[in-house]
Design an enzyme around this catalytic site. Structure first.
Site, PDB file in Angstrom:
ATOM      1  N   CYS A 221      13.090  17.148   5.875  1.00  0.00           N
ATOM      2  CA  CYS A 221      13.748  16.529   7.033  1.00  0.00           C
ATOM      3  C   CYS A 221      13.098  17.007   8.331  1.00  0.00           C
ATOM      4  CB  CYS A 221      15.231  16.897   7.067  1.00  0.00           C
ATOM      5  SG  CYS A 221      16.208  16.208   5.724  1.00  0.00           S
TER       6      CYS A 221
ATOM      7  N   PHE B 150       5.331  -8.772  -5.759  1.00  0.00           N
ATOM      8  CA  PHE B 150       5.477  -7.313  -5.838  1.00  0.00           C
ATOM      9  C   PHE B 150       6.923  -7.007  -6.242  1.00  0.00           C
ATOM     10  CE2 PHE B 150       2.461  -8.405  -2.457  1.00  0.00           C
ATOM     11  CZ  PHE B 150       1.308  -7.740  -2.859  1.00  0.00           C
TER      12      PHE B 150
ATOM     13  N   ASP C 250       7.594  -7.704  -1.252  1.00  0.00           N
ATOM     14  CA  ASP C 250       7.975  -6.319  -0.991  1.00  0.00           C
ATOM     15  C   ASP C 250       6.866  -5.407  -1.514  1.00  0.00           C
ATOM     16  OD1 ASP C 250       9.229  -3.927  -0.509  1.00  0.00           O
ATOM     17  OD2 ASP C 250      10.672  -4.118  -2.158  1.00  0.00           O
TER      18      ASP C 250
ATOM     19  N   CYS D 230       8.198  -0.912   3.972  1.00  0.00           N
ATOM     20  CA  CYS D 230       8.596   0.468   4.256  1.00  0.00           C
ATOM     21  C   CYS D 230       7.665   1.108   5.277  1.00  0.00           C
ATOM     22  CB  CYS D 230       8.607   1.295   2.968  1.00  0.00           C
ATOM     23  SG  CYS D 230       6.994   1.405   2.152  1.00  0.00           S
TER      24      CYS D 230
END
Length: 420
Positions: free
Chosen positions: A77, A281, A349, A375
């Site tokens: 993070c 995809f 995708d 993404c």
């Protein structure tokens, strides 16, 4: 010549960089400072274009207390110190700026929180080092392993399994090597793939017995070694729409269940009324298996195991339309305009690298509706620019946040061919 400053010096943070570091300006040069926020005055030790935070002397009103004791050391993070509302707005702005760099002017709203009950998959690292056995995540900017005792971004099931996973890794790890455990939580159990396992006696009788005992003790549903099944106590399965999918070793899932459902909801909303949809995809059928309830679907994916799992799940469904599943590498052999005849909408995708070659072919086709899932803002913006140059308009774009406290962002966009 790069300036090397060892003493502490003050900087004012101007904005957030694309990877989640605060950015200052030093002699017309960007200086990146992790764990800082816009408007803050901080003391740092600077080395070239990177700096290590020493103290925050004037904190932002948006600064909050981290929720994990490992934050700042663990590399998982980078943004636990930032309040949720401005963080989500920044993630949306990452997409806006990426599109602007490609000449696409639009304003993307704040990202939609889609972390749900936490991440259902993660990759842990383990090895026996000078300080003893280590199990956890890599330290930021280092190959060192941070021993973790908690991870609040994981699902409750994975959090509870951490001690068992640590014991499993300790039983698997050769003393001289680092191994990775790619772990996925499913409703039927935890799936683990051990990678980089060195000289482990993988399939000898004694080795299999030992692996079976380790998996039993750790309550692992399935254990694979570099994708080869070693122990299978329970086949990992997930629900996609109405379909039940048996996940092949290494099968890809969205990081959170909430993220998958949010993306799928947009795909279904934007393709409503279409009679024939191509899902490119397609993976395990995240969208295809939901789409087939109302439309004929052609699903194309390079991973033969994923295609087989999707087809098996589709064949087990009662009702719905036809799903045709095809193994094909769309990077090397993108679907051509001729092959798109009769298709009402295309959903794609791709992996992080994007789908530039496929976008070029779609732009040349007569398809009127495209739904793009991505993404990566940069490759999404590149592919979006290709579609727009080919005659499409981007009529809606939504950012989603699956990877809480990181710079990662998911994108869903609807493109409609402009009327002449």
């Amino acid at each position: 010549m790069t300036r090397d400053i060892q003493e502490t010096n003050p900087l004012t943070i101007s904005y957030m960089g694309s990877h989640g570091d605060g950015v200052s300006r030093d002699d017309e040069r960007a200086v990146h400072v992790p764990f800082t926020l816009p408007g803050e005055v901080v003391d740092v030790v600077q080395r070239g274009e990177r700096a290590r935070l020493v103290a925050v002397t004037s904190p932002s009103a948006e600064r909050i207390a981290p929720i994990c004791q490992h934050f700042g050391t663990c590399g998982g993070c980078s943004l636990q110190h930032w309040d949720e509302k401005p963080m989500l707005a920044w993630k949306g702005d990452l997409v806006t700026r990426a599109l602007a760099r490609r000449g696409v002017s639009t304003e993307i709203g704040a990202a939609v929180a889609a972390w749900g009950h936490g991440r259902r998959r993660a990759t842990f690292h383990a090895r026996t080092g000078p300080q003893g056995f280590e199990f956890g995540f890599a330290q930021a900017g280092s190959h060192k392993i941070v021993n973790i005792v908690e991870c609040p971004v994981l699902s409750l099931g994975l959090q509870a399994a951490l001690p068992r996973l640590r014991a499993l890794a300790q039983g698997l790890a050769p003393k001289s090597d680092t191994i990775d455990l790619a772990v996925t939580e499913t409703p039927t159990g935890i799936d683990v793939d051990a990678r980089n396992a060195g000289q482990m006696d993988r399939f000898e009788r004694r080795g299999l017995e030992r692996l079976g005992q380790l998996a039993e003790t750790a309550q692992i549903g399935r254990l694979t070694l570099h994708g080869d099944v070693a122990v299978s106590r329970a086949s990992p399965r997930v629900k996609m729409g109405q379909a039940i999918v048996a996940i092949p070793p290494g099968g890809f899932l969205q990081a959170t269940r909430a993220g998958e459902e949010a993306l799928a909801a947009k795909v279904l909303e934007w393709t409503a009324g279409c009679k024939h949809v191509a899902d490119l995809f397609s993976g395990l059928g995240t969208f295809a298996l939901r789409l087939k309830g109302n439309a004929q679907v052609t699903a194309i994916e390079a991973d033969a195991a994923a295609i087989a799992a999707m087809k098996q799940a589709s064949d087990a469904l009662a009702g719905g339309k036809t799903l045709t599943a095809i193994v094909r590498d769309l990077f090397r052999a993108p679907l051509t305009p001729h092959e798109m005849k009769g298709i009402d909408a295309i959903v794609f995708d791709p992996p992080r690298a994007g789908a530039e070659a496929q976008a070029v072919q779609i732009a040349r086709s007569k398809v009127n509706l495209v739904v793009a899932i991505s993404c990566d803002p940069a490759t999404f913006a590149r592919d979006a620019a290709v579609l727009i140059e080919g005659g499409f308009e981007m009529v809606e774009c939504v950012a989603f946040d699956q990877f809480r406290f990181t710079s990662h962002v998911e994108i869903a966009a609807k493109f409609v061919r402009a009327k002449k």
